[in-house]
Scaffold this motif. Structure first.
Motif, mmCIF file in Angstrom:
data_model
loop_
_atom_site.group_PDB
_atom_site.id
_atom_site.type_symbol
_atom_site.label_atom_id
_atom_site.label_comp_id
_atom_site.label_asym_id
_atom_site.label_seq_id
_atom_site.Cartn_x
_atom_site.Cartn_y
_atom_site.Cartn_z
ATOM 1 N N VAL A 49 1.470 24.163 80.340
ATOM 2 C CA VAL A 49 2.233 24.254 81.577
ATOM 3 C C VAL A 49 2.448 25.717 81.948
ATOM 4 O O VAL A 49 2.961 26.497 81.135
ATOM 5 N N ILE A 50 2.058 26.078 83.176
ATOM 6 C CA ILE A 50 2.256 27.452 83.645
ATOM 7 C C ILE A 50 2.714 27.416 85.099
ATOM 8 O O ILE A 50 1.980 26.971 85.976
ATOM 9 N N ALA A 51 3.939 27.863 85.350
ATOM 10 C CA ALA A 51 4.482 27.938 86.707
ATOM 11 C C ALA A 51 4.379 26.595 87.422
ATOM 12 O O ALA A 51 3.755 26.473 88.477
ATOM 13 N N PHE A 76 -0.656 32.702 89.655
ATOM 14 C CA PHE A 76 -0.334 33.135 88.291
ATOM 15 C C PHE A 76 -0.929 32.192 87.254
ATOM 16 O O PHE A 76 -1.361 32.616 86.175
ATOM 17 N N ALA A 77 -0.966 30.889 87.570
ATOM 18 C CA ALA A 77 -1.493 29.894 86.631
ATOM 19 C C ALA A 77 -3.008 29.857 86.626
ATOM 20 O O ALA A 77 -3.630 29.491 85.615
ATOM 21 N N VAL A 78 -3.635 30.231 87.732
ATOM 22 C CA VAL A 78 -5.091 30.106 87.859
ATOM 23 C C VAL A 78 -5.817 30.982 86.846
ATOM 24 O O VAL A 78 -6.850 30.584 86.296
ATOM 25 N N ARG A 97 -0.106 42.257 86.262
ATOM 26 C CA ARG A 97 -0.343 42.612 84.864
ATOM 27 C C ARG A 97 0.061 41.469 83.935
ATOM 28 O O ARG A 97 -0.627 41.168 82.958
ATOM 29 N N LEU A 98 1.191 40.832 84.244
ATOM 30 C CA LEU A 98 1.632 39.710 83.421
ATOM 31 C C LEU A 98 0.657 38.538 83.518
ATOM 32 O O LEU A 98 0.446 37.805 82.539
ATOM 33 N N MET A 99 0.057 38.347 84.676
ATOM 34 C CA MET A 99 -0.918 37.275 84.850
ATOM 35 C C MET A 99 -2.102 37.466 83.897
ATOM 36 O O MET A 99 -2.591 36.505 83.305
#
Length: 325
Positions: free
Chosen positions: A89-91, A16-18, A171-173
């Motif tokens: 910062v993400i996940a 998700f962060a990538v 989709r959220l990613m």
């Protein structure tokens, strides 16, 4: 501020962060450091597993840090030496103040819900489990209490009846990566307008939360209504998977069976909750109200299969299989 003057440290771990890291890197932003979780052993061979963020950082020659403890003096000193003026910062993990207060422009987080709803570790899962028809992503500045900082921006999407947590995640990613870039652009341009989360809270309504998902969270309670069970399955598919125990599959011990797809039937329950019924190549389980059709499942040591394949291989129509309620 000019884009070339902005120095970013990116903190994240999963896929998700990538997507956001990739958009920043390809957008020409100066990623001076990437922080991710330490490697961990996985599988029977205990091979060391590298996080998706680590893999991306190594592929693109980015400066990588994997601290075991976020307050470790050596890590803090290394972080300071990068002279970053913005952290993203993400996940990731909960950051200590000594980290998130370091950059002059602050530290912002991308959270996979429409804050202040669904604060916590598993916002996508719980939005689907609770039958929400809308969710989204939010960027906000970090402060002491987790997921409570001032909101920078939000983007919403629809959760359709056909969605599961996997499709919503993807989709959220994508929209999360767009929102991350937009937030960075607003910071550079000085056009931010933040909103305290307290301004978004209705005191008369209880905020839904998103606590960590544990194995017992995923166990199906067949005494619940069919729609509620259906949403639990959707909210845990494809990972980690809702499960139930079935007697008669493997030796004399209950086998943990994962359920990935279901459909709420119009037919009323044909027995006590947990009763299995078969109609041709269709398999149903009784709930507190209606029958719930099982569309795909997986038994231990086997691949995921359709209900029709399961019926042909294990013959639940012979009434020798029973669900442990």
């Amino acid at each position: 501020m000019k884009q070339e003057d902005l120095r970013i440290v990116f903190l994240g771990t999963p896929e998700f962060a990538v997507e956001s890291l990739d958009r920043l890197y390809k957008g020409g932003y100066n990623i001076v450091g990437v922080v991710t979780m330490p490697d961990k052993p996985a599988g029977r061979g205990h091979k060391m597993l590298h996080s998706p963020v680590k893999q991306y950082a190594e592929q693109h020659g980015l400066h990588l840090m994997q601290p075991v403890k976020l307050k470790d003096p050596e890590f803090i000193e290394e972080l300071r030496s990068l002279n970053a003026n913005l952290f993203i910062v993400i996940a990731f993990r909960m950051l200590p103040e000594i980290v998130w207060s370091m950059p002059e422009l602050g530290t912002f987080n991308l959270h996979a819900s429409l804050l202040p709803k669904y604060r916590g570790a598993a916002p996508i899962n719980w939005a689907v489990i609770n039958g929400e028809t809308e969710t989204g992503v939010t960027t906000f500045f970090l402060k002491h209490e987790i997921d409570t900082g001032d909101i920078i921006a939000k983007r919403a999407i629809e959760i359709t009846p056909e969605d599961n947590v996997g499709t919503v995640h993807d989709r959220l990613m994508q929209i999360g990566a767009e929102l991350t870039l937009n937030t960075v652009e607003d910071i550079i341009n000085g056009t931010l307008h933040t909103i305290p989360q307290d301004d978004e809270i209705n005191p008369a309504e209880e905020l839904p939360q998103a606590p960590k998902i544990f194995k017992e969270t995923c166990r199906i309670d067949w005494t619940q209504p069919a729609k509620k069970i259906h949403n639990l399955v959707r909210g845990l598919s494809p990972y980690p998977g809702a499960w139930t125990e079935i007697n008669g599959l493997i030796n004399d011990t209950p086998a943990s069976v994962k359920i990935f797809e279901t459909h709420v039937s119009d037919n009323k329950a044909a027995g006590e909750p947990g009763t299995i019924s078969v109609n041709g190549e269709q398999m149903f389980v009784s709930t507190a109200d209606n029958m719930l059709e099982i569309l795909s499942l997986q038994i231990p040591g086997k691949r995921r299969m359709s209900a029709a394949e399961f019926i042909r291989g294990y013959h639940p129509q012979d009434n020798r299989l029973t669900i442990v309620v």
